[in-house]
Design an enzyme around this catalytic site. Structure first.
Site, PDB file in Angstrom:
ATOM      1  N   CYS A   8      -8.953 -11.676  -4.501  1.00 14.97           N
ATOM      2  CA  CYS A   8     -10.169 -12.258  -5.065  1.00 14.97           C
ATOM      3  C   CYS A   8     -11.491 -11.766  -4.467  1.00 14.97           C
ATOM      4  O   CYS A   8     -11.569 -11.347  -3.330  1.00 14.97           O
ATOM      5  CB  CYS A   8     -10.162 -13.778  -4.967  1.00 14.97           C
ATOM      6  SG  CYS A   8      -8.672 -14.523  -5.606  1.00 14.97           S
ATOM      7  N   CYS A 251     -10.580  -8.841   8.545  1.00 15.35           N
ATOM      8  CA  CYS A 251      -9.358  -8.108   8.175  1.00 15.35           C
ATOM      9  C   CYS A 251      -9.585  -6.600   8.289  1.00 15.35           C
ATOM     10  O   CYS A 251     -10.444  -6.038   7.596  1.00 15.35           O
ATOM     11  CB  CYS A 251      -8.994  -8.475   6.740  1.00 15.35           C
ATOM     12  SG  CYS A 251      -7.773  -7.412   5.979  1.00 15.35           S
ATOM     13  N   ASP A 366      -3.533   5.643   2.421  1.00 14.58           N
ATOM     14  CA  ASP A 366      -4.087   4.590   3.288  1.00 14.58           C
ATOM     15  C   ASP A 366      -3.031   3.755   3.984  1.00 14.58           C
ATOM     16  O   ASP A 366      -3.259   3.228   5.064  1.00 14.58           O
ATOM     17  CB  ASP A 366      -5.031   3.678   2.481  1.00 14.58           C
ATOM     18  CG  ASP A 366      -4.415   3.234   1.178  1.00 14.58           C
ATOM     19  OD1 ASP A 366      -3.418   2.500   1.222  1.00 14.58           O
ATOM     20  OD2 ASP A 366      -4.908   3.635   0.107  1.00 14.58           O
ATOM     21  N   CYS A 402       1.384 -10.775   5.724  1.00 13.46           N
ATOM     22  CA  CYS A 402       0.038 -11.332   5.847  1.00 13.46           C
ATOM     23  C   CYS A 402       0.044 -12.755   5.292  1.00 13.46           C
ATOM     24  O   CYS A 402       0.557 -12.988   4.207  1.00 13.46           O
ATOM     25  CB  CYS A 402      -0.955 -10.473   5.061  1.00 13.46           C
ATOM     26  SG  CYS A 402      -2.625 -11.160   5.083  1.00 13.46           S
ATOM     27  N   CYS A 460      -8.809  -8.628  12.596  1.00 19.07           N
ATOM     28  CA  CYS A 460      -7.433  -9.092  12.422  1.00 19.07           C
ATOM     29  C   CYS A 460      -6.599  -7.851  12.165  1.00 19.07           C
ATOM     30  O   CYS A 460      -6.938  -7.021  11.321  1.00 19.07           O
ATOM     31  CB  CYS A 460      -7.296 -10.049  11.236  1.00 19.07           C
ATOM     32  SG  CYS A 460      -5.559 -10.454  10.922  1.00 19.07           S
ATOM     33  N   CYS A 463      -0.859  -7.677  10.656  1.00 18.21           N
ATOM     34  CA  CYS A 463       0.213  -7.012   9.914  1.00 18.21           C
ATOM     35  C   CYS A 463       0.733  -5.793  10.673  1.00 18.21           C
ATOM     36  O   CYS A 463       1.799  -5.266  10.360  1.00 18.21           O
ATOM     37  CB  CYS A 463      -0.225  -6.653   8.500  1.00 18.21           C
ATOM     38  SG  CYS A 463      -1.815  -5.853   8.409  1.00 18.21           S
TER      39      CYS A 463
HETATM   40 FE1  SF4 Z   1      -5.766  -8.088   6.875  1.00 20.60          FE
HETATM   41 FE2  SF4 Z   1      -3.374  -7.500   7.871  1.00 20.60          FE
HETATM   42 FE3  SF4 Z   1      -4.815  -9.489   8.932  1.00 20.60          FE
HETATM   43 FE4  SF4 Z   1      -3.742  -9.738   6.505  1.00 20.60          FE
HETATM   44  S1  SF4 Z   1      -2.621  -9.544   8.454  1.00 20.60           S
HETATM   45  S2  SF4 Z   1      -5.805 -10.315   7.120  1.00 20.60           S
HETATM   46  S3  SF4 Z   1      -3.904  -7.635   5.705  1.00 20.60           S
HETATM   47  S4  SF4 Z   1      -5.313  -7.276   8.895  1.00 20.60           S
END
Ligand code: SF4
Length: 481
Positions: A8, A251, A366, A402, A460, A463
């Site tokens: 989104c 992220c 990517d 995630c 973050c 993942c």
């Molecule tokens: Fe982004 Fe990965 Fe964190 Fe999800 S886990 S918010 S995809 S960095």
């Protein structure tokens, strides 16, 4: 062309005297890459809120819909918009946004980017209060919770802040009442939200700054984690730290893949950051060049393009367009079986045999998530006559699901959760495979000449490293961290 997706995009504008319905149309059109399953616009003329929502992209809006949104007398002066990519909740009208609900203070419209990890707690609280959602999306739960809090709080701002304290997860919210535009970002800072200014005195909120560019607006500032921004009465926005900031973990995948190359995050233009990722890939995972004329570098559209340029610049190899992306093919991810998913990938990405034939090809991508796309790319290049295929990835192995709004529902779907790099190389049939390290990604983001370095803990990267910014639920929905 990763086989994962952002969830989104949100947009809001407070601009008396402007055609806010049309401006919102262009604002969410600029953010179309963030979601294409449904689009919606809600406007306020100070008396009531109008909303129009539909399946598909925003360019399916008709002139009739836009004219209804403009309002009659008085005309609309404020609007919010939403692009939806469903992560929670199916693609049904009841889940389309913005949600418009009645509260004791009057109507409220809400658009949400993110994902809650405690929707069951919120749903139970609502159920105990006798409130049943119409759809199945966590975003509707947020709107209903705010409406519930309105009954015991003195005003909208307080009700929104109290409701937000119950939310665990990622949320960038754009909310509209009859006379206020309100933005709020989660206290972990996972999803982006920025404030912009148009024509000196009108204000906008958007997930990405590319929406400001599209409207000729100027970036003012990022909304801070936990911060609420309130725009009303033609006055300057009021910014207030309503939720205590826990951390600032934007992220990192926004930099690698999700966000538009024309957007600016942490003061970095993403096109440039991605080019630097390609340069760093060459440093971390070079190829042994025998005859330079035999070698070419090809980016997988669209995000692989700037990274391929960086790899080519750093290595001195020729960069070529080896693939054409068909923009009209939808998601490959939700096809019901593997064979149809593979056909989906093929129709989405066309290899140009005359460009790659008899060449040793470095493919820059990517990410590798399920590896469906990567395998297809390597196979297509070999079928097109490439002599060797060397796969380079501008992110580390994607190992953990995630919980913050990206559609990786199960770890078993992530090839790096099960296989080593060498096993993945064999699986996708590449001659070599190299992933950029997390340090390499952050180093590339920080290579921007004029910007302040961003510390690694301001991203973050769960993942890749299993380091989630907040507790995540176990299989039974209990919080385990
Ligand atoms: Fe982004 Fe990965 Fe964190 Fe999800 S886990 S918010 S995809 S960095």
């Amino acid at each position: 062309m990763a086989d994962i997706h952002e969830e989104c995009g949100v947009f809001g504008i407070y601009a008396p005297g402007e055609n806010v319905a049309n401006l919102t149309y262009f604002g969410i059109l600029a953010q179309q890459h963030r979601g294409q399953e449904s689009s919606g616009i809600a406007t306020s003329n100070g008396v009531g809120i109008n909303v129009e929502k539909q399946a598909g992209r925003v360019d399916r809006f008709t002139e009739d819909q836009i004219s209804r949104l403009r309002g009659g007398d008085p005309q609309s002066f404020m609007a919010i918009g939403h692009n939806r990519y469903s992560n929670t909740g199916s693609n049904i009208y009841e889940n389309y946004q913005p949600f418009v609900i009645e509260t004791v203070f009057g109507p409220l419209a809400l658009a949400h980017n993110g994902n809650l990890v405690n929707p069951d707690q919120i749903a139970k609280r609502l159920k105990d209060a006798g409130i049943e959602p119409k759809g199945s999306s966590d975003s509707e739960l947020i709107a209903l919770l705010i409406a519930l809090e309105c009954k015991s709080q003195p005003n909208f701002e307080k009700a929104i802040a109290i409701a937000a304290k119950c939310l665990i997860g990622s949320f960038s919210l754009v909310i509209m009442t009859r006379d206020q535009l309100i933005g709020l970002r989660d206290p972990w800072g996972i999803r982006p939200l920025s404030l912009g200014r148009l024509n000196g005195s009108h204000y906008l909120l958007a997930s990405e700054t590319c929406a400001f560019e599209a409207l000729g607006a100027k970036f003012v500032q990022d909304v801070k984690p936990g911060e609420m921004v309130v725009v009303s009465n033609n006055a300057e926005p009021i910014c207030c730290q309503e939720l205590t900031q826990v951390c600032n973990k934007l992220c990192i995948f926004c930099f690698i893949y999700f966000a538009s190359p024309g957007s600016i995050l942490y003061d970095r233009l993403l096109q440039t950051a991605r080019r630097h990722m390609g340069e760093s890939l060459w440093v971390e995972h070079p190829v042994i060049i025998d005859d330079p004329h035999k070698w070419i570098v090809c980016g997988v559209p669209n995000t692989g393009g700037p990274a391929a340029k960086g790899f080519a610049d750093a290595s001195g190899l020729e960069e070529r367009t080896g693939f054409i992306k068909n923009p009209y093919v939808g998601r490959t991810f939700i096809q019901p079986d593997q064979r149809l998913r593979e056909l989906g990938v093929r129709s989405k990405l066309q290899v140009l045999p005359r460009e790659v034939m008899r060449k040793k090809v470095v493919v820059v991508e990517d990410s590798v998530v399920r590896a469906t796309t990567s395998l297809q790319i390597v196979q297509a290049l070999r079928e097109a006559g490439a002599e060797e295929v060397h796969f380079r990835v501008t992110s580390p192995p994607y190992k953990y699901r995630c919980y913050m709004g990206v559609d990786t529902q199960y770890s078993k779907d992530l090839i790096a959760a099960e296989k080593s790099v060498e096993e993945i190389r064999r699986h996708i049939d590449a001659d070599s495979l190299g992933y950029l390290s997390l340090g390499g990604v952050i180093g590339a983001i920080n290579k921007e000449k004029y910007a302040q370095p961003i510390p690694p803990d301001c991203f973050c990267s769960a993942c890749f490293d299993n380091n989630y910014p907040f507790p995540i639920p176990d299989e039974q929905g209990r919080f385990v961290l």
